[in-house]
Scaffold this motif. Structure first.
Motif, mmCIF file in Angstrom:
data_model
loop_
_atom_site.group_PDB
_atom_site.id
_atom_site.type_symbol
_atom_site.label_atom_id
_atom_site.label_comp_id
_atom_site.label_asym_id
_atom_site.label_seq_id
_atom_site.Cartn_x
_atom_site.Cartn_y
_atom_site.Cartn_z
ATOM 1 N N MET A 49 1.019 -1.083 -0.041
ATOM 2 C CA MET A 49 0.042 0.062 -0.048
ATOM 3 C C MET A 49 0.925 1.297 0.053
ATOM 4 N N VAL A 50 0.640 2.080 -1.210
ATOM 5 C CA VAL A 50 1.499 3.252 -0.917
ATOM 6 C C VAL A 50 0.625 4.381 -0.744
ATOM 7 N N CYS A 51 1.266 5.056 0.239
ATOM 8 C CA CYS A 51 0.390 6.310 0.818
ATOM 9 C C CYS A 51 0.974 7.589 0.426
ATOM 10 N N ALA A 52 0.529 8.769 0.222
ATOM 11 C CA ALA A 52 1.292 9.868 -0.339
ATOM 12 C C ALA A 52 0.316 10.882 0.139
ATOM 13 N N ILE A 53 0.761 12.363 0.291
ATOM 14 C CA ILE A 53 -0.001 13.449 0.475
ATOM 15 C C ILE A 53 0.630 14.549 -0.435
ATOM 16 N N GLY A 54 -0.280 15.095 -0.951
ATOM 17 C CA GLY A 54 0.166 16.288 -2.039
ATOM 18 C C GLY A 54 -0.819 17.336 -2.427
ATOM 19 N N ASP A 55 -0.503 18.062 -3.330
ATOM 20 C CA ASP A 55 -1.392 19.413 -3.414
ATOM 21 C C ASP A 55 -2.138 19.296 -4.715
ATOM 22 N N GLU A 56 -2.859 20.334 -5.064
ATOM 23 C CA GLU A 56 -3.875 20.185 -6.131
ATOM 24 C C GLU A 56 -2.973 20.593 -7.487
ATOM 25 N N ASN A 57 -1.573 20.778 -7.366
ATOM 26 C CA ASN A 57 -1.031 20.923 -8.539
ATOM 27 C C ASN A 57 -0.175 19.589 -9.026
ATOM 28 N N GLU A 63 -5.105 -5.716 9.848
ATOM 29 C CA GLU A 63 -3.893 -5.373 10.202
ATOM 30 C C GLU A 63 -3.177 -4.325 9.648
ATOM 31 N N THR A 64 -3.553 -4.143 8.390
ATOM 32 C CA THR A 64 -3.137 -3.092 7.513
ATOM 33 C C THR A 64 -3.607 -1.602 7.314
ATOM 34 N N MET A 65 -5.016 -1.794 7.276
ATOM 35 C CA MET A 65 -5.885 -0.314 7.308
ATOM 36 C C MET A 65 -5.715 0.468 8.275
ATOM 37 N N PRO A 66 -5.802 0.210 9.598
ATOM 38 C CA PRO A 66 -5.822 1.260 10.748
ATOM 39 C C PRO A 66 -4.546 1.942 10.357
ATOM 40 N N GLN A 67 -3.398 1.566 10.266
ATOM 41 C CA GLN A 67 -2.144 2.244 10.266
ATOM 42 C C GLN A 67 -2.228 3.464 9.087
ATOM 43 N N ILE A 68 -2.808 2.855 7.959
ATOM 44 C CA ILE A 68 -2.964 3.787 6.817
ATOM 45 C C ILE A 68 -3.789 4.886 7.167
ATOM 46 N N PHE A 69 -4.880 4.726 7.606
ATOM 47 C CA PHE A 69 -5.999 5.694 8.130
ATOM 48 C C PHE A 69 -5.398 6.501 9.231
ATOM 49 N N ASP A 70 -4.691 6.039 10.077
ATOM 50 C CA ASP A 70 -3.804 6.889 11.144
ATOM 51 C C ASP A 70 -2.950 7.897 10.420
ATOM 52 N N TYR A 71 -2.312 7.312 9.527
ATOM 53 C CA TYR A 71 -1.330 8.055 8.669
ATOM 54 C C TYR A 71 -2.036 9.482 8.237
ATOM 55 N N LYS A 115 -16.088 2.777 2.402
ATOM 56 C CA LYS A 115 -16.880 2.911 3.667
ATOM 57 C C LYS A 115 -15.751 2.984 4.874
ATOM 58 N N ALA A 116 -15.052 2.113 4.849
ATOM 59 C CA ALA A 116 -13.886 2.097 6.074
ATOM 60 C C ALA A 116 -13.060 3.493 6.048
ATOM 61 N N ALA A 117 -12.784 3.917 4.794
ATOM 62 C CA ALA A 117 -12.188 5.029 4.876
ATOM 63 C C ALA A 117 -12.828 6.455 5.087
ATOM 64 N N LYS A 118 -13.870 6.237 4.845
ATOM 65 C CA LYS A 118 -14.848 7.396 5.079
ATOM 66 C C LYS A 118 -15.186 7.559 6.765
ATOM 67 N N GLU A 119 -15.509 6.303 7.252
ATOM 68 C CA GLU A 119 -15.649 6.258 8.550
ATOM 69 C C GLU A 119 -14.595 6.780 9.399
ATOM 70 N N ALA A 120 -13.359 6.294 9.072
ATOM 71 C CA ALA A 120 -11.995 6.812 9.661
ATOM 72 C C ALA A 120 -11.644 8.195 9.405
ATOM 73 N N LEU A 121 -11.994 8.658 8.423
ATOM 74 C CA LEU A 121 -11.510 9.987 7.909
ATOM 75 C C LEU A 121 -12.695 11.117 7.923
ATOM 76 N N ASN A 122 -13.819 10.701 7.653
ATOM 77 C CA ASN A 122 -14.786 11.624 7.442
ATOM 78 C C ASN A 122 -14.459 12.831 6.435
ATOM 79 N N VAL A 123 -13.913 12.407 5.287
ATOM 80 C CA VAL A 123 -13.748 13.573 4.266
ATOM 81 C C VAL A 123 -14.033 12.728 2.738
ATOM 82 N N PRO A 124 -14.236 13.426 2.025
ATOM 83 C CA PRO A 124 -14.545 12.815 0.592
ATOM 84 C C PRO A 124 -13.572 11.669 0.104
ATOM 85 N N ILE A 125 -14.097 10.874 -0.472
ATOM 86 C CA ILE A 125 -13.344 9.875 -0.846
ATOM 87 C C ILE A 125 -13.569 9.705 -2.412
#
Lengths: 291, 291
Positions: free
Chosen positions: B13-21, B37-45, B89-99
């Motif tokens: 699973m590759v996670c990143a943060i970035g901007d609109e550009n 095992e995997t998803m909670p640490q991703i959502f925490d990140y 659904k899991a991401a929505k519940e954990a983060l409460n942002v548009p997915i």
């Protein structure tokens, strides 16, 4: 409001006039000779009916790129006199009304999507199996052009070991058109389709190629429905066989509700062979709305 | 504004943060174990980064139908624990942002269309040839879903007489994935791709299957460009060979300017293997804009 509709085929030109509800008031046919012989009488017909726009569903290949200098032309057809003929430009000059333009098979698909069995769908295929094999595609709610337009009949097929024939396509030794068109059946079995109805092997082989090709279309185009038309598909015994061979080709890889109801997914054309003329009518209606 | 981007693969699973550009600020990776095992640490990140939306480009098959009760689920994967898991659904519940959500390969294509070599095109294909073979498709300016989503790797291929191997796909004895994926090469030749570089026969056969498949995609999807990525395509000697075999498969049937410049038509991925993460970023940006 009266719209004109022209289904321009390599053998005949079907002209009709109709209204925005898909009602066809009359139809006339002209043989397809050269553009100089054929087109003036067609334009005279539409002029006499005072059409407000004309839709043309045309044999191809054709140039559909709106920004191309050759937009509206028939490009590389072997049909004498038609290669390079710009049917849209000629119609525009003769009639001076908005002209809608697409492939014959996109026209048939548009007919089925507007007035027939594919109403309301955003992703669908119309495949005709007759003198040739060709297909129209709607994708994300629009007829698919992309770089050019689809040419569904020319994908390469795995050859069957028990097939006694070979491809009659001058371009490809194992494409769908070369293996399944009406002339291919005649070349392979020595008789036309209507005289082969009782020969099970004919339809087993025919259905295997068609079913395998439909599986490839599902894996690439992901349609919500597949409509089969054309002369060969008047052999109704083909439909259950094609569905069976299609299922074998996918072998359970695609899991959707549609796959459990193939009788609603792989279906015959629903408009009594008027799908092309009705699609061209819709091209006219859309061209008028856009003007 | 900070957007989250998740390229959800079967291995990592590759996670990143970035901007609109399309600027990526950081990337982290987690191995793909079970969802628990995997998803909670991703959502925490992503929570710790305070992302305003998340885009997920996900391995599949997945349910992309917005009106489905299972929208956002991974459907029939053999990967333990993931079949039926609803990642949206899991991401929505954990983060409460548009997915935003799409297939991994549609994500890669979206990356190339937004930031890479396919900028501005309305019809394009991204094909990955690696552990498996899969493809993303844009059609009429939108990522193609239709009934489900394309599965380009599973179309049936004509087998080559001089091919010493056979398909390793458990579903299909002659599909593209079964004949050309990395594991298929290894099974056929007893070595991995990087140890086969000097064996001409390997690449001749590999390129014939790939080139023939690309011809079928052109005849069905009519793309303006085809982008090839994935581990096997790091073998750069494949590109000229694939273009040659592609041309042989079409055999002059499709006449467009693109066909005269295949070096610009069949091209390698252009974003240094960041096409997936950049595509997922764009999914997040679009999801935020639509909210």
């Amino acid at each position: 409001m009266i719209y004109g509709s022209l289904e321009a085929g390599g053998t005949k030109m079907v002209c009709a006039i109709g209204d925005e509800n898909g009602k066809i008031f009359e139809q006339v046919k002209f043989p397809t000779l050269t553009p100089e012989e054929t087109m003036p009488q067609i334009f005279d017909y539409f002029k006499s009916k005072n059409v407000q726009a004309l839709g043309i569903a045309c044999f191809g290949p054709i140039d559909l790129r709106k920004d191309s200098k050759d937009y509206g032309s028939i490009t590389s057809t072997p049909k004498k006199g038609w290669s390079g003929y710009n049917i849209v430009k000629a119609a525009k000059e003769a009639l001076n009304v908005p002209i809608g333009f697409d492939t014959d098979v996109n026209g048939s698909l548009l007919g089925e999507i507007t007035y027939g069995c594919a109403k309301g769908l955003t992703d669908a295929i119309y495949l005709t199996i007759g003198t040739g094999v060709g297909g129209g595609v709607m994708s994300n709610g629009k007829l698919l052009h992309g770089m050019l337009h689809p040419e569904l009949g020319h994908i390469r097929m795995p050859l069957l070991k028990n097939d006694p024939g070979k491809s009659i396509c001058p371009f490809h030794d194992n494409c769908l058109e070369g293996l399944t068109s009406g002339p291919s059946l005649a070349a392979r079995w020595g008789k036309t389709a209507d005289l082969l109805v009782d020969n099970k092997e004919v339809w087993e082989i025919e259905a295997t190629y068609i079913g395998t090709a439909l599986a490839s279309y599902v894996l690439t185009l992901s349609p919500q429905k597949i409509i089969l038309g054309g002369g060969v598909m008047h052999q109704e015994q083909l439909f259950p066989l094609i569905r069976e061979k299609f299922k074998e080709a996918l072998n359970g890889y695609v899991v959707t509700e549609e796959m459990d109801h193939l009788e609603d997914y792989i279906v015959p054309a629903s408009l009594n062979d008027d799908q092309g003329i009705l699609g061209a009518l819709k091209l006219a209606i859309d061209a008028y709305a856009e003007k």
